[in-house]
Each structure stands twice: as structure tokens, then as C-alpha cells.
Design a protein around this motif. Structure first.
Motif, PDB file in Angstrom:
ATOM      1  N   GLU A 115      94.557   1.619 123.324  1.00 58.30           N
ATOM      2  CA  GLU A 115      94.939   0.478 122.489  1.00 58.30           C
ATOM      3  C   GLU A 115      95.424   0.895 121.105  1.00 58.30           C
ATOM      4  O   GLU A 115      96.031   0.099 120.383  1.00 58.30           O
ATOM      5  N   TRP A 116      95.191   2.161 120.741  1.00 54.92           N
ATOM      6  CA  TRP A 116      95.645   2.641 119.439  1.00 54.92           C
ATOM      7  C   TRP A 116      96.845   3.586 119.551  1.00 54.92           C
ATOM      8  O   TRP A 116      97.319   4.106 118.528  1.00 54.92           O
ATOM      9  N   ARG A 117      97.331   3.812 120.749  1.00 52.60           N
ATOM     10  CA  ARG A 117      98.458   4.726 120.908  1.00 52.60           C
ATOM     11  C   ARG A 117      99.757   4.090 120.415  1.00 52.60           C
ATOM     12  O   ARG A 117      99.893   2.882 120.372  1.00 52.60           O
ATOM     13  N   GLY A 118     100.695   4.948 120.059  1.00 51.53           N
ATOM     14  CA  GLY A 118     101.976   4.479 119.564  1.00 51.53           C
ATOM     15  C   GLY A 118     101.960   4.018 118.123  1.00 51.53           C
ATOM     16  O   GLY A 118     102.942   3.435 117.647  1.00 51.53           O
ATOM     17  N   ARG A 119     100.877   4.274 117.394  1.00 51.89           N
ATOM     18  CA  ARG A 119     100.769   3.829 115.999  1.00 51.89           C
ATOM     19  C   ARG A 119     100.675   5.010 115.018  1.00 51.89           C
ATOM     20  O   ARG A 119     100.428   4.807 113.837  1.00 51.89           O
ATOM     21  N   GLY A 120     100.826   6.215 115.520  1.00 54.66           N
ATOM     22  CA  GLY A 120     100.793   7.375 114.644  1.00 54.66           C
ATOM     23  C   GLY A 120      99.432   7.986 114.436  1.00 54.66           C
ATOM     24  O   GLY A 120      99.253   8.821 113.532  1.00 54.66           O
ATOM     25  N   VAL A 121      98.455   7.611 115.261  1.00 53.40           N
ATOM     26  CA  VAL A 121      97.101   8.140 115.081  1.00 53.40           C
ATOM     27  C   VAL A 121      97.065   9.636 115.368  1.00 53.40           C
ATOM     28  O   VAL A 121      96.478  10.421 114.602  1.00 53.40           O
ATOM     29  N   ALA A 122      97.701  10.057 116.454  1.00 56.34           N
ATOM     30  CA  ALA A 122      97.717  11.482 116.787  1.00 56.34           C
ATOM     31  C   ALA A 122      98.372  12.284 115.675  1.00 56.34           C
ATOM     32  O   ALA A 122      97.893  13.367 115.298  1.00 56.34           O
ATOM     33  N   GLY A 123      99.467  11.749 115.124  1.00 58.79           N
ATOM     34  CA  GLY A 123     100.135  12.437 114.034  1.00 58.79           C
ATOM     35  C   GLY A 123      99.253  12.580 112.805  1.00 58.79           C
ATOM     36  O   GLY A 123      99.253  13.619 112.129  1.00 58.79           O
ATOM     37  N   ALA A 124      98.473  11.540 112.512  1.00 62.52           N
ATOM     38  CA  ALA A 124      97.560  11.607 111.372  1.00 62.52           C
ATOM     39  C   ALA A 124      96.466  12.645 111.599  1.00 62.52           C
ATOM     40  O   ALA A 124      96.097  13.397 110.678  1.00 62.52           O
ATOM     41  N   LEU A 125      95.927  12.708 112.812  1.00 61.33           N
ATOM     42  CA  LEU A 125      94.907  13.697 113.134  1.00 61.33           C
ATOM     43  C   LEU A 125      95.474  15.113 113.058  1.00 61.33           C
ATOM     44  O   LEU A 125      94.855  16.023 112.491  1.00 61.33           O
ATOM     45  N   LEU A 126      96.662  15.300 113.628  1.00 63.85           N
ATOM     46  CA  LEU A 126      97.280  16.627 113.625  1.00 63.85           C
ATOM     47  C   LEU A 126      97.607  17.078 112.205  1.00 63.85           C
ATOM     48  O   LEU A 126      97.439  18.249 111.857  1.00 63.85           O
ATOM     49  N   THR A 127      98.054  16.154 111.374  1.00 66.35           N
ATOM     50  CA  THR A 127      98.361  16.512 109.990  1.00 66.35           C
ATOM     51  C   THR A 127      97.096  16.896 109.230  1.00 66.35           C
ATOM     52  O   THR A 127      97.086  17.867 108.455  1.00 66.35           O
ATOM     53  N   ALA A 128      96.013  16.148 109.464  1.00 65.08           N
ATOM     54  CA  ALA A 128      94.739  16.504 108.827  1.00 65.08           C
ATOM     55  C   ALA A 128      94.315  17.908 109.244  1.00 65.08           C
ATOM     56  O   ALA A 128      93.839  18.704 108.414  1.00 65.08           O
ATOM     57  N   ALA A 129      94.485  18.222 110.522  1.00 66.11           N
ATOM     58  CA  ALA A 129      94.119  19.551 111.007  1.00 66.11           C
ATOM     59  C   ALA A 129      95.028  20.621 110.400  1.00 66.11           C
ATOM     60  O   ALA A 129      94.551  21.690 109.978  1.00 66.11           O
ATOM     61  N   MET A 130      96.331  20.353 110.330  1.00 59.12           N
ATOM     62  CA  MET A 130      97.246  21.326 109.742  1.00 59.12           C
ATOM     63  C   MET A 130      96.866  21.636 108.300  1.00 59.12           C
ATOM     64  O   MET A 130      96.910  22.792 107.866  1.00 59.12           O
ATOM     65  N   ARG A 131      96.489  20.623 107.554  1.00 63.18           N
ATOM     66  CA  ARG A 131      96.095  20.845 106.159  1.00 63.18           C
ATOM     67  C   ARG A 131      94.814  21.687 106.091  1.00 63.18           C
ATOM     68  O   ARG A 131      94.669  22.551 105.206  1.00 63.18           O
ATOM     69  N   LEU A 183     102.959  26.616 108.910  1.00 60.98           N
ATOM     70  CA  LEU A 183     102.247  25.899 107.856  1.00 60.98           C
ATOM     71  C   LEU A 183     102.814  26.195 106.470  1.00 60.98           C
ATOM     72  O   LEU A 183     102.403  25.574 105.484  1.00 60.98           O
ATOM     73  N   GLY A 184     103.769  27.128 106.393  1.00 63.04           N
ATOM     74  CA  GLY A 184     104.432  27.401 105.134  1.00 63.04           C
ATOM     75  C   GLY A 184     105.552  26.432 104.831  1.00 63.04           C
ATOM     76  O   GLY A 184     106.078  26.394 103.708  1.00 63.04           O
ATOM     77  N   VAL A 185     105.935  25.631 105.824  1.00 66.38           N
ATOM     78  CA  VAL A 185     106.949  24.597 105.666  1.00 66.38           C
ATOM     79  C   VAL A 185     106.234  23.299 105.293  1.00 66.38           C
ATOM     80  O   VAL A 185     105.114  23.036 105.752  1.00 66.38           O
ATOM     81  N   ASP A 186     106.869  22.467 104.471  1.00 66.38           N
ATOM     82  CA  ASP A 186     106.253  21.212 104.032  1.00 66.38           C
ATOM     83  C   ASP A 186     105.661  20.449 105.206  1.00 66.38           C
ATOM     84  O   ASP A 186     106.324  20.253 106.241  1.00 66.38           O
ATOM     85  N   LEU A 187     104.434  20.004 105.040  1.00 63.52           N
ATOM     86  CA  LEU A 187     103.748  19.276 106.105  1.00 63.52           C
ATOM     87  C   LEU A 187     104.103  17.799 106.051  1.00 63.52           C
ATOM     88  O   LEU A 187     104.441  17.264 104.988  1.00 63.52           O
ATOM     89  N   PRO A 188     104.019  17.104 107.195  1.00 63.49           N
ATOM     90  CA  PRO A 188     104.306  15.663 107.205  1.00 63.49           C
ATOM     91  C   PRO A 188     103.281  14.892 106.382  1.00 63.49           C
ATOM     92  O   PRO A 188     102.186  15.390 106.090  1.00 63.49           O
ATOM     93  N   ALA A 189     103.642  13.672 106.042  1.00 64.85           N
ATOM     94  CA  ALA A 189     102.759  12.846 105.206  1.00 64.85           C
ATOM     95  C   ALA A 189     101.464  12.501 105.919  1.00 64.85           C
ATOM     96  O   ALA A 189     100.412  12.347 105.298  1.00 64.85           O
ATOM     97  N   GLY A 190     101.530  12.341 107.251  1.00 63.39           N
ATOM     98  CA  GLY A 190     100.322  12.012 108.004  1.00 63.39           C
ATOM     99  C   GLY A 190      99.819  10.619 107.709  1.00 63.39           C
ATOM    100  O   GLY A 190      98.626  10.414 107.451  1.00 63.39           O
ATOM    101  N   HIS A 191     100.726   9.648 107.766  1.00 65.09           N
ATOM    102  CA  HIS A 191     100.353   8.258 107.479  1.00 65.09           C
ATOM    103  C   HIS A 191      99.245   7.788 108.412  1.00 65.09           C
ATOM    104  O   HIS A 191      99.323   7.953 109.631  1.00 65.09           O
ATOM    105  N   VAL A 192      98.212   7.194 107.831  1.00 70.53           N
ATOM    106  CA  VAL A 192      97.093   6.663 108.613  1.00 70.53           C
ATOM    107  C   VAL A 192      97.312   5.172 108.822  1.00 70.53           C
ATOM    108  O   VAL A 192      97.494   4.423 107.859  1.00 70.53           O
TER     109      VAL A 192
END
Length: 350
Positions: free
Chosen positions: A290-306, A184-193
Motif C-alpha cells: 500500500e506504500w509502493r510507488g510513493r518513493g519509500v524505497a528511494g528514501a530508504l536507499l538514500t538514507a543508507a547511501m548517506r 558515493l562521490g557523486v551528489d546523492l539524491p534528495a531522498g524525499h520522504v
């Protein structure tokens, strides 16, 4: 979930081949055998601590997690557990077959057990594994819904002695998992929603929506998983002492208000000192098909990382089934997670 039609299955009461009587446990080990009770938690926890340190366990047991074993209508410690007590009341060995009946998916007891290092190589581990397997077969034979079934044993990949014991008893490695961490000390992804979606903090008033989403996404698509009913969800997912609702998030479809994804987190502080770093842990994360492949998991994971970083954590952690067909391993790697250590599942298919 298993695709085998129940029409092709013999009755589980037949397949389980359950013994009428559980096997005897060694009478020459200087131990008194009886079921575990809530009053035994301190002595039981003391055993688990010694074993975890001796075996350098990937994950350490918390006392609260042992206490949770006495919650939930599906737990029957009088019949499902046994422990060996020495003359001073210390727990030196135990076994517990944990089984939660389900109405779809897979009926699958999981066997837990441990033997104090000073009591090993006396046949106790072999005897306790046989006892808990026999109890697991009895549990399956009593199931009211005929489904595919297996008896499970989870082990750290580094625990070769325990693996040899399980394989000698007829258990077969079937699935491999890897723990991963993200600095978490490395820059986190943008987490596009994605458009049409918003990420919200988890709240208790959406808990039932999250449970339903879990059952309709993770439980139906993830190998070996089965749905949670309201009671088991309350005990095993959101009721534990280590659950962190403030580190958990939901993805909400703006047009309908429906929960289409979720991430549930925990703070397993008993692991931090032995592993050498603090960590926010992702217990569960899933997105509806129906929402997979659109970056939803990445957005959730980024929110959690923050959230983890704001809480002073050094790393984000999770584990993943290496055969997960959703491509989760690739998602985690792209977000900066790195492999650490492994575990495996051994089973007897029933």
C-alpha cells in the motif's frame, strides 16, 4: 511466492523421489570423506579462499559465515555436509545442502560446494553435486508441509565450467541477478520522504516489527522467497558478524507507528580488496504494497547511501532479480546505480 495450489500437488515425500542411501563418494581420490564440524572451520575456510581467488568469485566467503552454518536448529551438519580431507588434514572438497523448512512459500534446499583447483577434473565436482542433490531430496521428503519445491544452485555468471556441470546434472537456469553499485562521490539524491512517513535508524527493539514486515511484503511478493521465523531471522539476517545495524533503516507510518518498509545493510569487507573499492551493501529492502510507488524505497536507499558515505565507503552496492515485478531495477537505475556483474539460479523443480 508460488501460486500453485497445494491441492494440485502430489505429496512432497513422493515428488522428492529421495534415495534411501546417499551415493558413494570417490574412493580413489586420496581423500577421507566425513561431515564437517566446527573444528574444521579453519581448514574449510582455507579451501574457500583458494577457490574464491582461483575462480575470481563475485563474493568472497568470510570465516564467520562458515561458522554461522553451525547455528540454527534447521542446520544438521552431520547429515547435510560432507568434506574430503587429505592426509595432512586439509579440506580439498566439500558439499552442503542447506535447507530451512517453511510453512508457506517454497521448500527449497540450496546446494553449496567447492573443489580445490588441484583436485579438479577427477569427477569430484560431479560426485559431490550428486551427493548434495540426493541429500536435498531426502530433506524435502521429510518436510511436514506440502508446498511447491525446488532444489537450488546459485552460480556466478562468469563460472561457465560450474554451469556446464550443473546443467549436465539436469539443473536448468531459471533466474538471473545483477550486482549494481552507486558511486558515493557523486551528489546523492534528495531522498524525499513521503507525507505521513518518517525514516528511522534500525533498532533492536523494532526487530520483530521488521521481520513481520519482511514476511508480509518481500517474502510474499518476491519470487522464490519464504518467510523467516524468529530463529532464522536472528541467525541469518541480524545475527551475522557482517550485519550493520547502524547502516540499516525503517520507514514508519506516523499515524500508526507501523513499520511499512525497511532496509538492512552489511559490510562485507572480505570483498573490498579483490573488487578494488569499499562498499556498503544493501542486503534487503522492501516496502509494503500500500506504500509502493510513493518513493519509500528511494528514501530508504538514500538514507543508507548517506550512512555508507559517512562510514567512509566509496560505493553503495546491492543485487537485484532482473525479473523483479516491483520495478526495483528501474528504481535503482534512477538513483544512480550501475550494473557490474551477474549471477544466476539453476534449479530442479520438484
Amino acid at each position: 511466492m508460488c501460486s500453485v495450489s497445494t491441492d494440485d500437488l502430489e505429496p512432497l515425500a513422493v515428488r522428492a523421489a529421495a534415495p534411501a542411501v546417499l551415493p558413494d563418494l570417490p574412493a580413489d581420490a586420496g581423500l577421507t570423506w566425513r561431515p564437517l564440524t566446527p573444528g574444521d572451520i579453519p581448514a574449510w575456510f582455507a579451501l574457500c579462499q583458494v577457490v574464491d581467488v582461483h575462480d575470481d568469485a563475485n563474493e568472497r566467503v568470510a570465516k564467520s559465515e562458515l561458522a554461522d552454518r553451525f547455528k540454527g536448529a534447521w542446520h544438521d551438519p552431520v547429515r547435510d555436509s560432507v568434506a574430503g580431507f587429505d592426509s595432512d588434514g586439509n579440506v580439498r572438497a566439500y558439499a552442503w545442502s542447506v535447507y530451512r523448512p517453511v510453512t508457506e512459500g517454497t521448500q527449497a534446499p540450496v546446494l553449496f560446494g567447492a573443489v580445490h583447483p588441484e583436485y579438479r577434473r577427477r569427477g569430484l565436482g560431479r560426485a559431490l553435486l550428486a551427493w548434495s542433490e540426493a541429500r536435498g531430496r531426502q530433506q524435502l521428503a521429510a518436510a511436514t508441509v506440502n508446498l511447491p519445491a525446488r532444489i537450488r544452485v546459485y552460480l556466478d555468471e562468469a563460472h561457465t565450467e560450474a554451469r556446464r556441470l550443473a546443467e549436465a546434472a539436469g539443473f536448468t537456469p531459471i533466474r538471473w541477478y545483477v550486482d549494481m553499485r552507486r558511486d558515493l562521490g557523486v551528489d546523492l539524491p534528495a531522498g524525499h520522504v513521503p507525507d505521513g512517513l518518517r525514516i528511522e535508524p534500525y533498532s533492536r527493539d523494532r526487530d520483530e516489527d521488521v521481520r513481520v514486515t519482511h514476511n508480509e511484503s518481500f517474502a510474499r511478493d518476491h519470487w522464490g522467497s519464504s518467510p523467516f521465523d524468529a530463529e532464522s531471522w536472528a541467525v541469518d539476517v541480524v545475527g551475522g558478524e557482517k550485519f550493520r545495524p547502524d547502516w540499516s533503516f525503517i520507514a514508519v507510518e506516523e499515524s500508526t507507528g507501523r513499520v511499512v518498509g525497511y532496509l538492512m545493510s552489511g559490510a562485507y569487507d572480505q570483498d573490498w580488496e579483490p573488487q578494488g573499492f569499499t562498499e556498503g551493501w544493501t542486503d534487503l529492502v522492501s516496502v509494503r504494497r500500500e506504500w509502493r510507488g510513493r518513493g519509500v524505497a528511494g528514501a530508504l536507499l538514500t538514507a543508507a547511501m548517506r550512512a555508507y558515505a559517512a562510514g567512509g565507503m566509496q560505493y553503495a552496492g546491492l543485487d537485484v532479480d532482473t525479473d523483479n515485478p516491483s520495478g526495483a531495477l528501474g528504481t535503482y537505475t534512477r538513483l544512480g546505480y550501475e550494473r557490474r556483474q551477474g549471477s544466476l539460479l539453476l534449479t530442479k523443480e520438484i
